[in-house]
Design an enzyme around this catalytic site. Sequence first.
Site, mmCIF file in Angstrom:
data_model
loop_
_atom_site.group_PDB
_atom_site.id
_atom_site.type_symbol
_atom_site.label_atom_id
_atom_site.label_comp_id
_atom_site.label_asym_id
_atom_site.label_seq_id
_atom_site.Cartn_x
_atom_site.Cartn_y
_atom_site.Cartn_z
ATOM 1 N N LYS A 1 0.857 -1.196 0.000
ATOM 2 C CA LYS A 1 0.000 0.000 0.000
ATOM 3 C C LYS A 1 0.887 1.239 0.000
ATOM 4 O O LYS A 1 1.878 1.304 0.752
ATOM 5 C CB LYS A 1 -0.910 -0.027 1.238
ATOM 6 C CG LYS A 1 -2.010 1.035 1.224
ATOM 7 C CD LYS A 1 -2.936 0.878 2.432
ATOM 8 C CE LYS A 1 -4.029 1.920 2.476
ATOM 9 N NZ LYS A 1 -4.899 1.771 3.659
ATOM 10 N N SER B 1 -9.791 2.036 2.584
ATOM 11 C CA SER B 1 -8.888 2.763 1.714
ATOM 12 C C SER B 1 -7.934 1.868 0.932
ATOM 13 O O SER B 1 -7.377 2.282 -0.066
ATOM 14 C CB SER B 1 -8.076 3.754 2.540
ATOM 15 O OG SER B 1 -7.249 3.066 3.482
ATOM 16 N N SER C 1 -9.973 -0.329 6.809
ATOM 17 C CA SER C 1 -9.368 -0.220 5.479
ATOM 18 C C SER C 1 -8.630 -1.453 4.983
ATOM 19 O O SER C 1 -8.211 -1.500 3.829
ATOM 20 C CB SER C 1 -8.417 0.985 5.432
ATOM 21 O OG SER C 1 -9.158 2.175 5.475
#
Lengths: 494, 99, 497
Positions: C80, C155, C179
């Site tokens: 990420k 997210s 997330s």
Amino acid sequence: MSYEDALSSFDPVMGLEVHVELGTATKMFCGCATEFGGEPNSQVCPTCLGLPGALPVVNRTAVESAIRIGLALNCNIAEWCRFARKNYFYPDMPKNFQTSQYDEPIAFDGYLDVEVQGKTYRVGIERAHMEEDTGKSTHVGGATGRIHGADYSLLDYNRCGIPLIEIVTKPIEGAGELAPEIAKAYVAELRDLIKALGVSEARMELGQMRCDANLSLRPHGQEKFGTRSETKNVNSLRSVERAIRFEIQRHATVLTDGGTIVQETRHFHEDDGTTTAGRVKEEAEDYRYFPEPDLVPVAPSRDWVEELRGTLPEVPSVRRKRLQAEWGISDFDMQSLVNAGAVDAIVDTVAAGADSDAARKWWLGELARSANERGVEVTALPITPAQVARVAALVKAGELNDKLARQVIEGVLAGEGDPDQVVEKRGLKVVSDEGALGAAIDQAIAAQADAVAKIQAGNLGPVGALIGAVMKTTRGQADAARVRELILEKLGVS
Amino acid sequence: MPGITREEVAHLARLSRLELGAEELDHLATQLDDIIGAVARVGEVAADDIPPTSHPLPLTNVMRPDEIRPGLTPEQALSGAPAAEDQRFRVPRILGEEQ
Amino acid sequence: MADLTRLTAAETAARIAAGEVSAVEVAQAHLDRITEVDAKVHAFLHVDTEGALNAAKAVDERRAKGDALGPLAGVPLALKDVFVTQGVPTTCGSKILEGWIPPYDATVTRRLKEAGVVILGKTNMDEFAMGSSTENSAYGPTGNPWDLTRIPGGSGGGSAAALAAFEAPLAIGTDTGGSIRQPGAVTGTVGVKPTYGSVSRYGLVAFSSSLDQGGPCARTVLDAALLHAAIAGHDPLDSTSIDAPVPDVVGAARNGDVRGMRIGVVKEFGGDGYQAGVLERFNESVELLRELGAEVVEISCPHFDYAMPAYYLIAPSEASSNLARFDAMRYGLRVGDNGDRSAEEVMSLTREAGFGPEVKRRIMLGTYALSSGYYDAYYGQAQKVRTLIARDFDAAFAQVDVLISPTTPTTAFPIGERADDPMAMYLADLCTIPSNLAGNAAMSLPCGLAPEDGLPVGLQIIAPTMADDRLYKVGAAVEAAFLDRWGAPLLDQAPAL
């Protein structure tokens, strides 16, 4: 308005906030060096540069220093306290918040006694808390080279994150006309205490200790405090006194003329001793404090606190009194030593074997003069207390006289080595060979028949002339007292 | 709880250093008012005798020894700088004052 | 040879260790897959082809020398874009960090490298991890591999989509309010939020410091456990890191079993607002657990209803402070510096131009909640709610070993549907938020497809703090039973890209 007129109508109330930069090896929240004077941005890491993702970790030594300062100021030490974020935007501060302490300081509710004109004043301590220093900006271009009117600024973050302890007094009331002197004495006493603790060199000229001075006035008899002004960065003992004095007169003038004091920050100007208003902020600041989520609470165990209490030095004022008694000197003489910053050097010289009179004589005389010529602190001279003690020992043993001893010190300061090496290299030994002295005395007696006759008639005045002649022959390397004895013996008047 | 005014939103934008446009300000004022209305419910349950939790873990006294660790070189430190000069970060003129 | 991109991480590592395939071949197969499908999926913001091949080559060289390889050596991973990577761009999905190349590695990045994991690149995300759909990325949305017109969750939508699209067998996410778990749920993958403090946050660009937690994303429970073990553990650079051994998550994942366990169904999560198909799959999971030998009881956590309002005060408050550093002075975007404007003006212009609407909304909300005069009513009260939620969990875990709930109330919704309706968007994290507030561990794993739309549904398992191994023990048992029932992994039913 004169100072006296101001005080005839008003009582001053002061509050002093002192920031002390700790002398730890590393910064408050990261392992970067704190050493002064490095290349720009050479002592930085992701944490103190506020890079995305970097996190703080508390420096244990800084916490210990904070606790020791708190204990030395007779404060309570929090059993549990936290860091908080103080949020405001400023380019010197890379995270745009300062990690500080807000409503949970590590030390609170203490006092420091200061002496002014023979009287002791107890200054209440509100709190001592930990925080971090900011970076340094240089303002380039513009006419003044100052922050206003500059074209742009350059930022160096080496100083950013150095541990600071902020020490805040309670309102200092009842000081009256002595307010400026009490303020100065407080800062001086605090500086000595910090130095004695060994947590900082507390050199104000290097910004290691900085003072903000709050002042308000209220009419005699009124209980409620007046509106205060906050004079920033008052960075010498003398400036503290002058800034308070100026603000007392300024406030009194405004109030007497029917005006009102605006709560504002002010800047002190060293050159003329005045203060001027800072830039007016359009909106009240709101720092949005909240507990720093990247750090966990500091909860000093009672054992740890007691262990640290055991490391506290003697309080400087108590120590001074003790030394003064031990050395048997007057208040005035002690004050001279304090002013010269020579107390510790004398203590060390005595510890190295000298008697205190001799130690005082050298440090306050020859060495103070030298320091003055070089424009440095006396303790910064390239001579150690042990070396001074050795010079004193040589004088005491009669191997040097004062004049020769001064030359030895001069040699040590010039880097010629230890006192014994200087004596050796410069050939500065007192002439104690009685044969050589005898010849010089005989020569002097033969050359000054008039003086000899007077002496033999009982008038000892001219002995000095004979001694002078002997000293000249021996190029000063004789013990004058011994020469006198030998002359009188030879002339049969002893 | 009274709703949030457009002036308050403008004040928050200044505190947050966001140069919001007029239309954006209006739009945000409406949305913030909705959100604040919804989150104000936290006032319903938490009584005075409930201690606040700022952190999920009950850790204390995490400290490091006062030992120097290698950091960044000045080149690394300045590598992302929009502007640099004399090994320093170059920034527009600063108007405010240190706190 | 089978398609290397369809293997699990455990299988991949075993084949590399056995010399059946080289790490470089594995890396190349995934890079090829990314080239093939990522224009459609947009899981990656940056693909580090050279770095990945070099890392793979180093693993092959170590193997050739006879060095012992770790359990994930040579396995590709999608990171990420919220973890900093030295020399590789890190943007957090924000324009304000466009082009920024960090001069240091996050602890997670460093540990992955040390484990011989091959980092393929950085994945797309909602800007600064604020969102539940990955639509808030400044670089455009990511598509859900099950239906590219739908959101992959957020997210960490990029990380979850990369797994579901077989672009990587492993990914790293961060979970502040869900997330990791919510993207896992809507893409039919496994996502774990470890106990707060068990994975270092050093180098994780902070959204909400007291809630953020990095964790593993994978296609199987065992793979997630292997990755969990590789990244977790004490870090002296993170003051909030737990200084205790990591529970044996890999052992638990290899020995899935719920016999004799007491499992609590959170009463507050269900009913109105929940998609029928989601509840249907959830109830089926409850039955399955009973069949597997667990005792399932209903547990009430009365304060969970207040978790969302508390979260939307705490997270924005911390964010407003954490994001203050993006000010155009030292790195990142600078806008409006014409030589005449002041630093203050340039800061405001840059932040206005560099942040997207959701980030601005939360900065403003957080600034408001922390303001003097409002602090007690908002931030202070939210922190009290946090205490009440932790107490609810304590009471629940006094009665049961783990709690379960749907991970998210609905399956993946269409891109654009909730884009300008923050309150509707926030509902996606209703069930995941309580564990962030309390700091305990939670997992989402696939429990089937909702009949009405054929999209994946996630089952959430919640364990007490530092009992992360329970997630894997229960998760592995559920996974094995479903695999038995379905005859193949759920992702085999996803449409070909």
